[in-house]
Design an enzyme around this catalytic site. Structure first.
Site, PDB file in Angstrom:
ATOM      1  N   LYS A 296      -7.928   9.316   4.289  1.00  0.00           N
ATOM      2  CA  LYS A 296      -9.052   8.542   3.147  1.00  0.00           C
ATOM      3  C   LYS A 296      -9.715   9.614   2.532  1.00  0.00           C
ATOM      4  O   LYS A 296      -9.838  10.794   2.902  1.00  0.00           O
ATOM      5  CB  LYS A 296      -9.824   7.917   4.301  1.00  0.00           C
ATOM      6  CG  LYS A 296     -11.256   7.273   3.883  1.00  0.00           C
ATOM      7  CD  LYS A 296     -10.693   6.310   2.683  1.00  0.00           C
ATOM      8  CE  LYS A 296      -9.505   5.096   3.284  1.00  0.00           C
ATOM      9  NZ  LYS A 296      -8.966   4.221   2.374  1.00  0.00           N
TER      10      LYS A 296
ATOM     11  N   ARG B 269       0.776  -1.137   0.036  1.00  0.00           N
ATOM     12  CA  ARG B 269      -0.116  -0.138   0.035  1.00  0.00           C
ATOM     13  C   ARG B 269       0.865   1.119   0.083  1.00  0.00           C
ATOM     14  O   ARG B 269       1.625   1.531   0.974  1.00  0.00           O
ATOM     15  CB  ARG B 269      -1.025  -0.043   1.198  1.00  0.00           C
ATOM     16  CG  ARG B 269      -1.803  -1.272   1.106  1.00  0.00           C
ATOM     17  CD  ARG B 269      -3.216  -1.033   1.966  1.00  0.00           C
ATOM     18  NE  ARG B 269      -3.885   0.192   1.307  1.00  0.00           N
ATOM     19  CZ  ARG B 269      -5.059   0.443   2.184  1.00  0.00           C
ATOM     20  NH1 ARG B 269      -5.256   0.015   3.486  1.00  0.00           N
ATOM     21  NH2 ARG B 269      -5.742   1.388   1.577  1.00  0.00           N
TER      22      ARG B 269
ATOM     23  N   GLN C  27     -15.392   2.017   6.061  1.00  0.00           N
ATOM     24  CA  GLN C  27     -14.570   1.624   7.424  1.00  0.00           C
ATOM     25  C   GLN C  27     -15.257   2.471   8.505  1.00  0.00           C
ATOM     26  O   GLN C  27     -15.212   2.071   9.655  1.00  0.00           O
ATOM     27  CB  GLN C  27     -13.175   2.398   7.071  1.00  0.00           C
ATOM     28  CG  GLN C  27     -12.194   1.628   6.211  1.00  0.00           C
ATOM     29  CD  GLN C  27     -12.263   2.196   4.896  1.00  0.00           C
ATOM     30  OE1 GLN C  27     -13.138   2.607   4.546  1.00  0.00           O
ATOM     31  NE2 GLN C  27     -11.281   1.800   4.159  1.00  0.00           N
TER      32      GLN C  27
ATOM     33  N   ASP D  43      -2.931   9.448   7.003  1.00  0.00           N
ATOM     34  CA  ASP D  43      -1.990   8.304   6.452  1.00  0.00           C
ATOM     35  C   ASP D  43      -0.395   8.814   6.191  1.00  0.00           C
ATOM     36  O   ASP D  43       0.646   7.954   6.103  1.00  0.00           O
ATOM     37  CB  ASP D  43      -2.446   7.825   5.142  1.00  0.00           C
ATOM     38  CG  ASP D  43      -3.621   6.822   5.553  1.00  0.00           C
ATOM     39  OD1 ASP D  43      -4.577   7.430   5.398  1.00  0.00           O
ATOM     40  OD2 ASP D  43      -3.407   5.674   5.682  1.00  0.00           O
TER      41      ASP D  43
HETATM   42  O1  MRU Z   1      -7.585   2.419   3.582  1.00  0.00           O
HETATM   43  P1  MRU Z   1      -7.592   2.378   5.065  1.00  0.00           P
HETATM   44  O2  MRU Z   1      -8.543   1.740   5.718  1.00  0.00           O
HETATM   45  O3  MRU Z   1      -6.101   1.793   5.280  1.00  0.00           O
HETATM   46  O4  MRU Z   1      -7.432   4.076   5.393  1.00  0.00           O
HETATM   47  C1  MRU Z   1      -7.246   4.242   6.566  1.00  0.00           C
HETATM   48  C2  MRU Z   1      -7.203   5.682   6.960  1.00  0.00           C
HETATM   49  O5  MRU Z   1      -7.382   6.581   5.924  1.00  0.00           O
HETATM   50  C3  MRU Z   1      -7.029   6.365   8.230  1.00  0.00           C
HETATM   51  O6  MRU Z   1      -7.566   7.469   8.463  1.00  0.00           O
HETATM   52  C4  MRU Z   1      -5.683   6.428   8.355  1.00  0.00           C
HETATM   53  O7  MRU Z   1      -4.747   5.171   8.278  1.00  0.00           O
HETATM   54  C5  MRU Z   1      -5.268   6.802   9.954  1.00  0.00           C
HETATM   55  S1  MRU Z   1      -5.481   5.444  11.239  1.00  0.00           S
HETATM   56  C6  MRU Z   1      -4.991   5.876  12.317  1.00  0.00           C
END
Ligand code: MRU
Length: 348
Positions: free
Chosen positions: A250, A93, A199, A240
């Protein structure tokens, strides 16, 4: 009040990596076991484990599995195996910086450890386990610092899942909410559904309701409505990757930040040091594009005509001027700027 969401999302258990299978939530809460780095890579790609800090720790433990299972007789050999696994894990990722940060830290630990492969094994496993503990402790601190931004009676809007499930435990964006409740404040949460992987609906609502924290789910299109009706006092999201000029998080975060600014609602970002990429700018950061099927299908049913294309970027970028404060385990950075973001966290 008893400890909130006391499960660990990712853990090391006698030569295996255990992780909560987030693809099965909220219907079923179960751990899956990974025995090899390849299985960990697959779990990250499939989003069995997701959320920037959780991905970082899972990848670190994936490398620890390589060391644990290696039959190498020299340090050079074991390092080679780990470096090759690190490449495989590193491309699972691309947006969350925690992933590359964690992999580099483990490789560095291996390089610095003793010459005997057994010494490498021991050092690497200890480091991965320590990273998990550090993540949990950082989140408790984020909770303490972030709680100062939340007033009694607030309803906080959050996006995606930046909770216990996105970390080793306790969460980032949800940490200040948990700590505020421990302090006796009354706090409610609005969780955005977060299309296409849901999510917010599946994970944030699951972990908050499990902790008996009042939460309502809205679809992503309702954000402007709830803000215009005065139903939200604060926004807190995770990240992220935090760069000098803004925050990757996200998809949908940017739209929420714009709406929050329009309605003069404070927009906060909560993230540990491991999420900062604070010497870099947004330029050149790759935004993961996921499979079109996540958009064209809902529960296996096609909802977009066959001959129509779709976009599916998994993250977006929110410029730093739309962020009212960043909370990390080091404290609260109010009104962040390119300069102050860089000074706030000096990564080791
Ligand atoms: O695609 P994901 O579910 O891995 O994306 C997660 C997010 O965007 C979260 O907001 C981010 O990773 C922060 S988690 C503490």
């Amino acid at each position: 009040m008893e400890e909130f969401f006391n499960l660990r999302t990712v853990k090391w258990r006698s030569g295996k990596v255990l992780m909560i299978d987030q693809t099965r939530l909220p219907g079923r809460l179960r751990y899956v076991k990974c025995r090899t780095a390849r299985e960990v890579a697959q779990a990250i790609r499939r989003m069995v484990v997701r959320g920037a800090p959780a991905i970082g720790v899972a990848a670190a433990m994936g490398l620890a599995l390589v060391a644990y299972r290696s039959k190498a007789e020299t340090k050079r050999q074991i390092l080679k195996e780990m470096e090759s696994a690190s490449k495989m894990l590193g491309v699972t990722r691309p947006t969350a910086v925690n992933l590359t940060w964690a992999l580099s830290a483990i490789i560095e630990t291996a390089r610095r450890s003793g010459e005997d492969p057994e010494a490498v094994r021991k050092a690497v496993i200890e480091k991965a386990v320590q990273m998990a503990e550090d993540d949990f402790q950082a989140n408790l601190k984020i909770g303490e610092y972030g709680a100062s931004l939340i007033a009694d009676g607030d309803t906080v809007l959050t996006h995606c899942n930046a909770g216990a499930l996105a970390t080793v435990g306790y969460g980032t964006a949800l940490a200040p909410i948990r700590t505020s409740l421990k302090q006796g404040k009354s706090v409610k949460v609005i969780a955005t559904e977060t299309r296409p992987r849901l999510q917010g609906a599946r994970l944030t609502a699951f972990e908050l309701s499990r902790d008996r924290i009042p939460v309502k789910v809205i679809t992503d299109g309702m954000v402007g409505y709830v803000m215009s009706r005065g139903l939200v006092q604060k926004v807190i999201v995770g990240a992220d990757r935090i760069v000098r000029d803004g925050v990757f998080n996200k998809i949908g975060t940017y739209t929420i930040a714009i709406a929050a600014r329009h309605h003069r609602i404070p927009f906060y970002v909560a993230a540990p040091t491991s999420t900062f990429d604070s010497f870099n700018l947004s330029e050149g950061v790759r935004i993961e594009e996921r499979s079109p099927s996540e958009v064209t299908h809902i529960s296996g049913i096609r909802v977009v005509p066959r001959n129509v294309g779709v976009l599916n970027p998994s993250f977006d970028f929110t410029p730093i001027n739309l962020v009212d404060a960043i909370v990390s385990e080091k404290g609260v950075l109010n009104h962040p700027t390119r300069e102050s973001v860089m000074q706030f966290v000096q990564k080791v």
